[in-house]
Motif scaffolding. Sequence first.
Motif, short mmCIF file in Angstrom:
data_model
loop_
_atom_site.label_atom_id
_atom_site.label_comp_id
_atom_site.label_asym_id
_atom_site.label_seq_id
_atom_site.Cartn_x
_atom_site.Cartn_y
_atom_site.Cartn_z
N UNK A 50 40.74 47.35 49.70
CA UNK A 50 42.16 47.15 48.86
C UNK A 50 41.82 46.82 47.68
N UNK A 51 40.90 45.90 47.18
CA UNK A 51 40.68 45.60 45.78
C UNK A 51 39.95 46.94 45.11
N UNK A 52 38.96 47.59 45.88
CA UNK A 52 38.74 48.83 45.03
C UNK A 52 39.78 49.97 44.86
N UNK A 53 40.54 50.05 45.79
CA UNK A 53 41.86 51.12 46.01
C UNK A 53 42.71 50.81 44.54
N UNK A 54 43.02 49.49 44.28
CA UNK A 54 43.75 49.24 43.26
C UNK A 54 43.15 48.74 42.15
N UNK A 55 41.91 49.17 41.97
CA UNK A 55 41.16 48.71 40.75
C UNK A 55 41.67 49.67 39.47
N UNK A 56 41.85 49.36 38.14
CA UNK A 56 42.36 50.13 37.12
C UNK A 56 41.39 49.92 35.84
N UNK A 57 41.76 50.71 34.76
CA UNK A 57 41.08 50.64 33.72
C UNK A 57 39.65 51.26 33.68
N UNK A 58 38.62 50.39 33.58
CA UNK A 58 37.18 50.71 33.20
C UNK A 58 36.36 50.09 34.10
#
Lengths: 253, 246
Positions: free
Chosen positions: B206-214
């Motif tokens: 879940x945390x990986x899937x919604x990562x954003x940016x860099x």
Amino acid sequence: MIEVKHLNKSFDGKQVLYDISATFRHGAVNQIIGKSGSGKTVLMKSIIGLFKAESGEVLYDGRNLLDMSKREIKLLRREVGMLFQGSALFDSMSVIENVMYPLQMFSDMSKIDVEKRAKFCLERVNLQTHAYHLMPGEISGGMQKRVAIARAISLNPKYLFCDEPNSGLDPVTSLVIDKLIEDITQEFNITTIINTHDMNSIMETGANIILINKGHKGWEGSKEGIFTDDNQALNDFVFASELYKKVKLANQK
Amino acid sequence: MLGLDTVGRYVELMKRTFSKPDNWKMFWRQLPKEMEKLGIDSIGIIVLISIFMGAIMTMQTVLNTENPLLPRYSTGLVLRDTMLLEFASSIMSLLLAGKVGSNIASEIGSMRITEQIDALEIMGVNSANYLILPKVIGLVLCMPLLVTFSVFCGLIGGTGVAYFTDLIPVADFIYGIQYAFIPYYFTYSIIKSLFFGFIIASISAFYGYYAYGGALNVGRASTNAVVNSSIVILLMNIVLTQLLLV
């Protein structure tokens, strides 16, 4: 053909696209151009459906994307190929596995036929055979773009989207990639939309160009009109470069 | 509200994850790879930590329970039940939350920021299902194996202490390990590990899937994955103990 009618898109109440209408021609390289932050990537992603537009229509040969069910969108996506700015190759797969992936996922082809088709696509983008079994991190940026194009055309798409295909490439490789996209568009009779701000690319392949300026459609035309049209937004974009100012002056003389 | 929003997005993602795969053949091809990467590759660290944990627990138990009223075999019994009831499932799961959780979050997070997930979506692939489901099922299937290894290695560690030191006679220690064994404790440990495996894989994904940016945000997603899955494991541990043992 893809038609966009009165498209509006905003994020958290901030409007990014204002009433955009445009036609992207079949069998031609269509370009969305504009300054960084003008909204061209948002427009492209709204056309593909990665962003959902608030209002308007996105017609894929008459089929409105915004009226489609999730299943219909999924089926439509199989007619779409996309070349991403950073290539977006799957880094856990080799070059040939990247091209084979959509075929394995969505076709009933045998293993041998899948491999044959993948090799055909890689040959079509002029990738040397020694690179087929390398990982994406082991090949150059230009080669990565070629592999991404090969992957995008592997399922014979009707529509090809290219998000800044020349970013990070030298001018010579950029021209090669532009020519490749143009040739593939004509050879496979695809509706291609390129999102770019690279003037060389615009002058090389822009058969149908839409300029996006601060979220509005600023201008529409072809590469022939780039230097002659008096549109203010277009002139601000094109003649930001001294070189093109000189070209314009030379043309006027 | 932020917490509710996060829970909502997590449930939504799990709904997409647990849908029918677009291509079963690809799923069955992916599953053993994930089992190897998440489960089999963790055996080494599990073995190492469990042996040392068993050895140290044995030494501590002997040194802190020197009482003529306590039978000498109690050290083996304490080690066995502690490994079975708590250490092999809960502590090992916390360890795996660090090792496997950060791996899952950073892998999926990197795919997100390099547009690989967008590429899957454009192809018409259900990216949540394709990327997350084999990881969740793979880890859940490997957890009983890892727990069994952990218990076994913990007991070997304890036996090693008995064998190489004169803290406790080996025969007494072995007798303690076998004394009054309740098979349900093993079942309890396996059940807990299945839940913990699901928590680690799904929360990290879940945390990986919604990562954003860099890259910075991928690191942040990885940290959040480890911290939050550890907290949920601890909370779930209480709930499961209440439900299964009390």
